[in-house]
Design an enzyme around this catalytic site. Structure first.
Site, PDB file in Angstrom:
ATOM      1  CB  THR A 418      -0.956   0.011   1.215  1.00  0.00           C
ATOM      2  OG1 THR A 418      -1.754   1.203   1.178  1.00  0.00           O
ATOM      3  CG2 THR A 418      -0.220  -0.048   2.535  1.00  0.00           C
ATOM      4  CG  HIS A 475       3.920  -9.988  17.863  1.00  0.00           C
ATOM      5  ND1 HIS A 475       4.941 -10.810  17.440  1.00  0.00           N
ATOM      6  CD2 HIS A 475       4.434  -9.265  18.891  1.00  0.00           C
ATOM      7  CE1 HIS A 475       6.018 -10.595  18.156  1.00  0.00           C
ATOM      8  NE2 HIS A 475       5.743  -9.661  19.056  1.00  0.00           N
TER       9      HIS A 475
END
Length: 502
Positions: A418, A475
């Site tokens: 992006t 994560h």
């Protein structure tokens, strides 16, 4: 005896409302004061409760339709009461080809018709764009399945329908029911737009209109200042807007400076504007992603001077030979793909208590649209050459803005790029495009003073083209060490670029 459900007056100065959603369907039981449908007006969006308990026997106003106050929009029958038979239609169809709402992807089960590109009576060619839809994944133009005359439109603009629902009919014959009036003549062609349309004097100097009217005006580039309102209090109704559109065509307005046009189409201060379907879906998905995945970010600064100089040298010849612009995106895409091959955990997804290591790299390229955001996908990007990536990036972005993407071209990505620096930002911290586990935000490209070390270890200060890259990752499955290794390789690939361009 059935109870009539009417469009309520939601305030002294409100004379109509747009039905945005039915919360019950015909045949469903309803309780008194249970929310029955949702409406949008100039002042408020609201759920309207059922005036009585019973069975929803009939819906007379569909989603997206704007009706005046006190109009009967539905009937509720008492429990056990026979449901009223539908009123005989003014016209009956025989023959013809049904046009259905297509399934625009495996996980998509409905679509919203945002615009009809043809009207009843118009001739259409096979594969000619017939209407536009908006879904969870993509906005698209839907082509006509056959050639012929558009005989009937069965779903209105703004209406959301499930897949395989018949929304129109092409061909066949329209037979008038007994005692039906003669068919109206075909609408004349739009009159030529005069150089300057007379501005209408609106009561109190204020233009009154519904959200649906404002949407029609925006989609067809109409200036509401030049449309006379026939509704109560001089309000511009849907019929007023469509009549003006039929007479003058799209884009009818007096010549005005661009700044004035932008001001006219911008929401008024304090105005409550319903979100488009695409914006509502983006909001929902982003909130779900932020809630689901623990986002962590790693930011690296990359010296892009080598690529900037190479692009400047090769750009003109490359574009002449290949017919495609030489942008920075294929350089970045190629560098990211090379790093993903070596660190496949960045191209993986969490599935329950397991990790899915994807066989291919399906690279998403986020594209900003005037009406939202979409992520076209380069499938099996690891098999593409630099030239192939260049063509794919340009082609997908162009067709995304033209609403010509196929459903499979806007879903299934495994890693996304992006460009958050397109307006000069240093870097962005993007939200993951679920079910992906990583996303790379590209920052602004700027000249900066930097320490340059030569082959002998001597340091000098030079002007370099520098760019920040921010990796967002989940994560739960990606550790900081894996993210660091990936970003280090990405940085090396860009700073020491050696791949051929053709």
């Amino acid at each position: 005896m059935a109870t009539e459900v009417i469009m309520p007056q939601m305030g002294e100065s409100i004379f109509e409302g747009t039905i945005t959603k039915w919360l019950k369907q015909v045949g469903d039981p309803v309780l008194k004061d249970e929310p029955l449908f949702e409406i949008s007006t100039d002042k408020v969006d609201a759920e309207i409760p059922a005036p009585a308990a019973g069975i929803l026997a009939e819906i007379r106003a569909h989603e997206g339709e704007t009706v005046t106050i006190n109009t009967v929009v539905a009937l509720i029958a008492e429990s056990g009461e026979a449901l009223p038979a539908p009123e005989p239609a003014g016209n009956t169809l025989s023959g013809g080809v049904d046009v259905v709402m297509p399934q625009m992807g495996e996980s998509i089960f409905e679509g919203t018709i945002t615009r009809w590109l043809k009207q009843v009576g118009d001739s259409v060619q096979k594969d000619e764009p017939l209407f536009e839809i908006s879904t969870d994944k993509v906005d698209a133009e839907i082509p006509a399945p056959v050639a012929g005359k558009l005989t009937a439109i069965l779903a209105t603009q703004g209406q959301t329908v499930t897949i395989n629902t018949v929304v129109a009919v092409i061909g066949g014959t329209v037979g008038a029911a007994p005692a039906a009036p003669a068919p109206e003549p075909e609408a004349p062609e739009a009159e030529p737009i005069p150089e300057s349309l007379p501005e209408v004097e609106h009561p109190g100097g204020r233009i009154r209109s519904s959200p649906l009217v404002r949407r029609i005006a925006k989609e067809n580039n109409l200036d509401l200042r030049f449309i006379a309102g026939t509704g109560m209090g001089g309000r511009i109704t849907r019929d007023d807007a469509l009549a003006f559109l039929s007479k003058y065509g799209a884009g009818a307005s007096a010549p005005r400076p661009a700044a004035e046009v932008a001001a006219a189409t911008a929401p008024s201060p304090g105005e409550l504007v319903p979100m488009s379907r695409m914006r509502a879906i983006i909001a929902q998905r982003m909130a779900e992603s932020a809630f689901t995945a623990p986002h962590v970010y790693s930011v690296y600064k990359v010296d892009m001077t080598r690529i900037v100089q190479l692009r400047a040298k090769e750009r003109k010849g490359f574009e002449q030979r290949q017919g495609v612009k030489l942008t920075y995106m294929p350089f970045i895409a190629a560098a990211a793909i090379q790093a993903l091959r070596n660190y496949p955990i960045l191209n993986a997804s969490l599935e329950g208590d397991s990790i899915r290591y994807h066989q291919h790299i399906h690279l998403g390229i986020a594209v900003a649209l005037e009406w939202g955001l979409i992520v076209p996908v380069i499938r099996e990007a690891q098999n593409q050459s630099f030239l192939g990536l260049s063509h794919a990036v340009g082609d997908l972005a162009e067709r995304a803005r033209a609403k010509r993407l196929k459903p499979e071209e806007a879903s299934g990505s495994t890693f996304t790029l992006t460009n958050s620096g397109v307006f000069g930002g240093e870097f962005g911290t993007p939200i993951l495009n679920q079910p992906e586990s990583a996303i790379l935000a590209i920052g602004g490209l700027n000249k900066e003073p930097a320490i340059v070390t030569d082959a002998d270890g001597n340091d000098t200060i030079g002007i370099r083209w520098m760019q920040h890259y921010c990796l967002g990752f989940d994560h739960r499955i990606i550790d900081g060490a894996d993210a660091g290794k990936f970003m280090s390789e990405l940085k090396k690939n860009l700073e020491t670029w050696s791949l051929p361009l053709e």
